[in-house]
Enzyme design. Structure first.
Site, PDB file in Angstrom:
ATOM      1  N   PRO A   2     -26.521 -39.110 -17.335  1.00  0.00           N
ATOM      2  CA  PRO A   2     -26.058 -40.512 -17.371  1.00  0.00           C
ATOM      3  C   PRO A   2     -26.351 -41.114 -18.746  1.00  0.00           C
ATOM      4  CG  PRO A   2     -27.446 -40.090 -15.442  1.00  0.00           C
ATOM      5  CD  PRO A   2     -27.565 -38.890 -16.348  1.00  0.00           C
ATOM      6  N   GLU A   3     -25.347 -41.711 -19.370  1.00  0.00           N
ATOM      7  CA  GLU A   3     -25.508 -42.338 -20.678  1.00  0.00           C
ATOM      8  C   GLU A   3     -25.398 -43.853 -20.502  1.00  0.00           C
ATOM      9  OE1 GLU A   3     -23.245 -40.369 -23.820  1.00  0.00           O
ATOM     10  OE2 GLU A   3     -22.980 -38.602 -22.572  1.00  0.00           O
ATOM     11  N   LYS A  58     -30.498 -45.482 -21.770  1.00  0.00           N
ATOM     12  CA  LYS A  58     -30.059 -44.849 -20.527  1.00  0.00           C
ATOM     13  C   LYS A  58     -30.991 -45.181 -19.361  1.00  0.00           C
ATOM     14  CE  LYS A  58     -30.349 -40.875 -22.837  1.00  0.00           C
ATOM     15  NZ  LYS A  58     -30.332 -39.438 -23.080  1.00  0.00           N
ATOM     16  N   ARG A 111     -32.261 -32.134 -10.374  1.00  0.00           N
ATOM     17  CA  ARG A 111     -32.900 -31.248 -11.338  1.00  0.00           C
ATOM     18  C   ARG A 111     -34.380 -31.560 -11.507  1.00  0.00           C
ATOM     19  NH1 ARG A 111     -28.780 -29.402 -15.037  1.00  0.00           N
ATOM     20  NH2 ARG A 111     -30.438 -28.514 -16.266  1.00  0.00           N
ATOM     21  N   ARG A 265     -26.096 -28.932 -29.156  1.00  0.00           N
ATOM     22  CA  ARG A 265     -25.305 -29.362 -27.987  1.00  0.00           C
ATOM     23  C   ARG A 265     -23.881 -28.858 -28.081  1.00  0.00           C
ATOM     24  NH1 ARG A 265     -28.871 -30.891 -24.326  1.00  0.00           N
ATOM     25  NH2 ARG A 265     -30.707 -31.282 -25.607  1.00  0.00           N
TER      26      ARG A 265
END
Ligand code: ZN
Length: 275
Positions: A2-3, A58, A111, A265
């Site tokens: 989530p950003e 975030k 996670r 990334r």
């Protein structure tokens, strides 16, 4: 992950749902996700009214009538869900705030990297937990002049690495960094110091247009993100490069979207358009 747009979406939905309600009790099926002593958290939350919701980068914060606040850090795959009491709880539900309206706020993280923490400072711009963070990209303080200044100070860094660096600018991560750099027609490997004024301005314009557009669509659902009501965000449909490897460039330049690695990334670019 989530950003900013996803966290902002949840923050706005919290304002429409939990704010004004009393926390009747706290249930903590998985205490491991707490960064505050369990007994302290339970005692500080029970019977207290939620008076606001806030976001820093975030991070999502729920503000309490006692002058404290609760930080929900969603990390990689965390979510916050607003569900009726008694409805089935998903596996890995870790912390639950039961409210006085027969709804509950549930934190879960598949996670298990996310966490919940009690904050003594409810103002996210003052809380020491966020003091390392760079400016909020949608705040009035984040002007083009400030962005140029910040870029000048980090001239040797790759531009994508800078956009990902939460101490440089808050809330942007992999999806929006790729979209912003495609918008700006700037290659993600470029050193910040090599960018001319027009390129810096285009990156700034990308930040200030793409993030609000994404908030408008309730964020992007790649992998596991859902909003407070369990609905996926729709901005993924508008991604021009992210997760579009092999598709023709939306600028009709004749090129295809490629996936490379920058700053560790997976990075999506059109190498014809981004120089
Ligand atoms: Zn192209």
């Amino acid at each position: 992950v989530p950003e900013l747009p996803e966290a902002e979406t949840i923050k706005r939905q919290l304002e429409q749902t939990v704010v004004g309600h009393i926390i009747v009790r706290v249930e903590i099926p998985v205490p491991r996700v707490l960064h505050t002593d369990q007994e302290v958290l339970e005692a500080e939350l029970a019977g207290v009214t939620i008076i606001g919701a806030a976001r820093r980068g975030k991070n999502i914060v729920v503000q309490l009538s006692t002058g404290k606040a609760v930080l929900f850090h969603l990390m990689i795959a965390g979510s916050l869900l607003y569900k009726p009491v008694g409805s089935e709880r998903l596996r890995n539900t870790q912390v639950v705030l039961v409210l006085d309206n027969d709804y509950e706020l549930r934190f879960r993280d598949l996670r298990k990297f996310g966490y919940v923490k009690l904050l003594d400072e409810p103002d996210v711009l003052k809380a020491p937990e966020f003091s390392h963070m760079g400016p909020e990209p949608l705040s009035p303080e984040f002007t083009l002049d400030l962005f140029k200044e910040l870029i000048d100070k980090r001239s040797r860094s790759k531009i994508k690495a800078l956009l990902l660096d939460q101490s440089f600018i808050a809330g942007i991560w992999n999806i929006y960094a790729d979209e912003i750099l495609f918008f700006a027609r700037v290659h993600p490997e470029r050193a910040a110091g090599s960018l001319d004024e027009e390129e810096v301005t285009r990156i700034y314009d990308g930040i200030r247009s793409i993030l609000p557009n994404a908030i408008e669509e309730r964020g992007s659902s790649i992998a596991s993100y859902v909003d407070l009501f369990g609905e996926p965000g729709k901005y993924s449909e508008f991604h021009e490069v992210f997760n579009r490897t092999g598709e023709p460039c939306p600028r009709s330049c004749g090129g295809k979207i490629e996936k490379t690695k920058v700053a560790g990334r997976g990075t999506h670019i059109c190498s014809r358009c981004q120089k």
